[in-house]
Design an enzyme around this catalytic site. Sequence first.
Site, mmCIF file in Angstrom:
data_model
loop_
_atom_site.group_PDB
_atom_site.id
_atom_site.type_symbol
_atom_site.label_atom_id
_atom_site.label_comp_id
_atom_site.label_asym_id
_atom_site.label_seq_id
_atom_site.Cartn_x
_atom_site.Cartn_y
_atom_site.Cartn_z
ATOM 1 N N CYS A 94 0.814 -1.218 0.000
ATOM 2 C CA CYS A 94 0.000 0.000 0.000
ATOM 3 C C CYS A 94 0.847 1.269 0.000
ATOM 4 O O CYS A 94 0.420 2.308 -0.505
ATOM 5 C CB CYS A 94 -0.966 0.004 1.171
ATOM 6 S SG CYS A 94 -0.184 -0.115 2.805
ATOM 7 N N HIS A 165 -2.399 1.062 7.037
ATOM 8 C CA HIS A 165 -2.659 1.107 5.598
ATOM 9 C C HIS A 165 -2.501 2.532 5.069
ATOM 10 O O HIS A 165 -2.901 3.494 5.725
ATOM 11 C CB HIS A 165 -4.076 0.604 5.319
ATOM 12 C CG HIS A 165 -4.414 0.526 3.864
ATOM 13 N ND1 HIS A 165 -3.827 -0.382 3.010
ATOM 14 C CD2 HIS A 165 -5.268 1.267 3.093
ATOM 15 C CE1 HIS A 165 -4.319 -0.225 1.786
ATOM 16 N NE2 HIS A 165 -5.180 0.774 1.809
#
Length: 236
Positions: A94, A165
Amino acid sequence: MPRWIPLESNPDVLNQWSRKAGLAHNAAFDDIYGLDEGLLAMVPQPVKAIVLLFPITPQSESKRKQEDEEIDKNGQPSIDPTLLWIKQTIPNACGTMGLIHAIANSDVTVSPASPLAKFIDECQGKTPEERAKLLETTPLFETIHSEAASGGQSAVPTNLDTDLHFTCFVAAPAARGPGSEGAGLRVVELDGRRKGPIDRGECTDLLQDVAKIVQEIYIKGGPESLQFSMMSLGPA
C-alpha cells in the site's frame, strides 16, 4: 504471493522511494504535523497530493464496508476517467500504491526515462486489475520498495502482518457531462483496497479539504491512536 515489507511513514523513506522511481528533485514529501490551522500553515504550498497512513480497526472496516455498499446502491459523482488507479493485490504494497497514485495523478515532474514514467505509460488503456498485474511483474518496484522500507528509522519487522494502511488524496477535474460546465475540482481518494476511486466532494483547497475529510471519516468516532500519519507532496 510474498508479502512486501511495510513502508515506514517517514518523508525520508517516501522521498528515497520517489527519487529512485523518477520523481524530480523540485518536488518532495513532507510531514503534516497536525490538522489545526497553525500546523497546516507550515506545509509547503502548493500541495499536489496527500498520503495518509491510518490504523485498520473494526470501526474503520465497518465504515469502509458501509460506504462501499452506499456507493454500490446510490452511486457517486463521475470520476475523472484520466485518473490512474490501481487495484492492490500485493500484500503490504500500500505504501508503493499510495506513492504511485500521488505522483502519477499530480502535475509534478517525473524523469521521462525513469521506471515510474515507463510504468505510468504502460498503465494507459489497462484496467485496474491489469495494472495490478503489471506492478506484480515489475521487479524493479519491489526492489525500490524493499530498499526504501529497509532504510527507515525503525527496524524491519520479522512479522510482516500489519494493521496499518496507506491511502492517497488528489485534486481532479470534475468529470465532464451534461450540466457539468464550471464544475471545478473534486477531492478524490485513491485506495487500492477499495472498489475504485472515491469522490470526497468539492475541492477548494486540497490540504484544508483533506484535513476535514480525515478528521470526519478516519478519526472521528474511532479509538484514539498515535498511528495516524499524513504527508504532503509539494515543492521541495
